[in-house]
Design an enzyme around this catalytic site. Structure first.
Site, mmCIF file in Angstrom:
data_model
loop_
_atom_site.group_PDB
_atom_site.id
_atom_site.type_symbol
_atom_site.label_atom_id
_atom_site.label_comp_id
_atom_site.label_asym_id
_atom_site.label_seq_id
_atom_site.Cartn_x
_atom_site.Cartn_y
_atom_site.Cartn_z
ATOM 1 N N VAL A 141 22.942 32.640 5.470
ATOM 2 C CA VAL A 141 23.958 32.384 6.573
ATOM 3 C C VAL A 141 25.230 32.919 6.362
ATOM 4 O O VAL A 141 26.331 32.567 6.879
ATOM 5 C CB VAL A 141 24.035 30.699 6.746
ATOM 6 C CG1 VAL A 141 22.963 29.998 7.085
ATOM 7 C CG2 VAL A 141 24.506 30.300 5.188
ATOM 8 N N CYS A 178 30.335 20.354 17.062
ATOM 9 C CA CYS A 178 30.911 19.019 17.107
ATOM 10 C C CYS A 178 29.856 17.889 16.967
ATOM 11 O O CYS A 178 28.639 18.017 17.419
ATOM 12 C CB CYS A 178 31.588 18.906 18.556
ATOM 13 S SG CYS A 178 32.156 17.213 18.869
ATOM 14 N N HIS A 181 18.774 30.641 10.269
ATOM 15 C CA HIS A 181 19.564 29.297 9.789
ATOM 16 C C HIS A 181 20.766 29.376 10.263
ATOM 17 O O HIS A 181 21.733 28.672 9.713
ATOM 18 C CB HIS A 181 19.427 29.241 8.379
ATOM 19 C CG HIS A 181 17.971 28.816 7.966
ATOM 20 N ND1 HIS A 181 17.656 29.303 6.533
ATOM 21 C CD2 HIS A 181 17.131 28.235 8.252
ATOM 22 C CE1 HIS A 181 16.285 28.895 6.464
ATOM 23 N NE2 HIS A 181 15.979 28.311 7.692
ATOM 24 N N THR A 214 13.152 36.237 -1.730
ATOM 25 C CA THR A 214 12.493 34.899 -1.527
ATOM 26 C C THR A 214 11.439 34.739 -2.081
ATOM 27 O O THR A 214 10.504 35.504 -2.026
ATOM 28 C CB THR A 214 12.650 34.510 -0.116
ATOM 29 O OG1 THR A 214 12.167 32.996 -0.094
ATOM 30 C CG2 THR A 214 12.049 35.257 1.009
ATOM 31 N N SER A 215 11.190 33.492 -2.554
ATOM 32 C CA SER A 215 9.761 33.363 -3.251
ATOM 33 C C SER A 215 8.753 33.379 -1.993
ATOM 34 O O SER A 215 9.019 32.547 -0.928
ATOM 35 C CB SER A 215 9.837 31.820 -3.702
ATOM 36 O OG SER A 215 8.550 31.493 -4.125
ATOM 37 N N CYS A 240 36.613 19.186 16.363
ATOM 38 C CA CYS A 240 36.109 19.990 17.635
ATOM 39 C C CYS A 240 37.551 20.367 18.390
ATOM 40 O O CYS A 240 38.427 19.531 18.834
ATOM 41 C CB CYS A 240 35.610 19.057 18.362
ATOM 42 S SG CYS A 240 34.798 19.918 20.006
ATOM 43 N N CYS A 248 29.280 15.803 23.189
ATOM 44 C CA CYS A 248 30.032 17.064 23.270
ATOM 45 C C CYS A 248 29.014 17.994 22.730
ATOM 46 O O CYS A 248 28.894 18.930 23.283
ATOM 47 C CB CYS A 248 31.413 17.133 22.482
ATOM 48 S SG CYS A 248 32.251 18.497 22.461
ATOM 49 N N CYS A 308 37.014 18.384 22.008
ATOM 50 C CA CYS A 308 37.000 16.701 22.115
ATOM 51 C C CYS A 308 37.840 16.364 20.970
ATOM 52 O O CYS A 308 37.989 14.966 21.027
ATOM 53 C CB CYS A 308 35.912 16.077 22.401
ATOM 54 S SG CYS A 308 34.753 16.030 21.098
ATOM 55 N N ARG A 320 31.579 27.981 -0.307
ATOM 56 C CA ARG A 320 30.574 28.982 0.096
ATOM 57 C C ARG A 320 31.316 30.279 1.231
ATOM 58 O O ARG A 320 30.967 31.353 0.950
ATOM 59 C CB ARG A 320 29.276 28.722 0.732
ATOM 60 C CG ARG A 320 28.510 27.574 -0.095
ATOM 61 C CD ARG A 320 27.405 27.096 0.749
ATOM 62 N NE ARG A 320 26.204 28.048 0.734
ATOM 63 C CZ ARG A 320 25.279 27.619 1.571
ATOM 64 N NH1 ARG A 320 25.135 26.616 2.139
ATOM 65 N NH2 ARG A 320 24.353 28.857 1.652
HETATM 66 ZN ZN LIG Z 1 33.684 17.973 20.568
#
Ligand SMILES: [Zn+2]
Length: 314
Positions: A129, A173, A165, A258-259, A219, A178, A222, A88
């Site tokens: 998005v 992460c 969204h 959108t519906s 991430c 974290c 971390c 995507r």
């Molecule tokens: Zn992390």
């Protein structure tokens, strides 16, 4: 669904059918004071972004897209979900905002909106998005002299855009302690995902790569596995309280691409309607309960919205 819509159109009930009178809509638009828009996949479809949400049962490779956008789907196979998200993202990298994004972006800016709907406020709430509405807004803003933007865009009560969204470019992460979030526009997102976007057809003979977790996005703080940072089905959208407050104060809601049956559009339109406001639906096709709308305009968003918002030649 098309058959049902045709039958309904053939036997219209004057009381139940929404108006398709564009001039009447423009009058309402011109006199409304607090306008909101809830936009879905149909807004980005003319930009070449396939409609994923709301199309239950639709497949990517051989998998139900709905399940790939859930936490359970991710726990089942982070490799598969990351390949879906990567696919995507790569599509979106190639996409540009279309005339509907552009019309909404202009309508967001008082400089343009005042001529059409004087003294009004406007917020675009998108379920998409792909960041295309954000891009369109930045592009329109940068094309104007700074002093023409006015103060309307910085009013915290009426933000120009809410991406409820999140974004395909946000990552989070998975380590509970974290939870670091970051934005990442790399293409590919990580070396192991490169080229996997090309294996997408249902029934493709090409074997699906099973990427070990250590080679999936990690991430930067971390080193733990990251998940897509957008909101999955079953999760709480961002800025829900703000969206509800805006909706409760709205006297006109535009439901775009959108519906009007599915959440959240159905709920938001219902709130506006119950408070005596108007509902205008812009969609490619009819959907159930459309008759509850005051206005219904069928067609591709990039064609109907610039006309409806009078942003065609500005
Ligand atoms: Zn992390």
């Amino acid at each position: 669904m098309t058959t049902t819509a045709n039958v309904k159109a053939a036997t219209p009930n004057q009381c139940d059918e929404p108006s398709t009178d564009m001039e009447a809509f423009k009058k309402i638009l011109g006199s409304s004071k607090n306008i909101i828009c809830i936009a879905g996949a149909g807004l980005s479809a003319p930009s070449g972004i396939p409609i994923f949400r709301g199309s239950e049962g639709a497949l990517w490779r051989k998998y139900d897209m709905f399940k790939l956008s859930t936490k359970a789907g991710f726990l089942d196979s982070p490799s598969r979900v990351w390949q879906f998200e990567h696919y995507r993202r790569e599509l979106v990298f190639k996409a540009k905002p279309n005339a509907a994004h552009d019309a909404l972006a202009k309508f967001t800016i008082p400089y343009f909106r005042e001529r059409v709907s004087p003294g009004s406020t406007f917020t675009l709430i998108t379920q998409n998005v792909d960041e295309l509405s954000r891009k369109a807004l930045e592009s329109v803003k940068s094309s104007l002299p700074p002093d023409s933007l006015g103060e309307g865009l910085s009013d915290p009560e009426h933000p120009p855009l809410i991406e409820m969204h999140g974004s395909l470019f946000d990552l989070e992460c998975t380590a509970y302690e974290c939870k670091h979030r970051e934005t990442n526009y790399d293409s590919p997102l990580c070396p192991a995902l490169a080229g996997t976007e090309l294996i997408y057809e249902v029934g493709s003979k090409e074997p699906e790569p099973d990427i070990p977790k250590k080679n999936l996005p990690r991430c930067s703080k971390c080193g733990s596995l990251q998940r897509p940072g957008m909101v999955w089905f079953g999760e709480v959208p961002y800025r829900v309280d703000e969206v509800l407050k805006l909706t409760e104060n709205a006297d006109l809601i535009l439901v775009v691409g959108t519906s009007s049956v599915v959440h959240p559009a159905a709920k938001l339109a219902g709130i506006v309607k119950a408070a005596g406001g108007k509902v205008a639906v812009f969609n490619i096709d009819r959907s159930k309960r459309d008759e509850q709308a005051d206005f219904l305009f069928l067609g591709s968003a990039d064609v109907i919205l610039p006309e409806a918002l009078s942003m065609k030649h500005v």
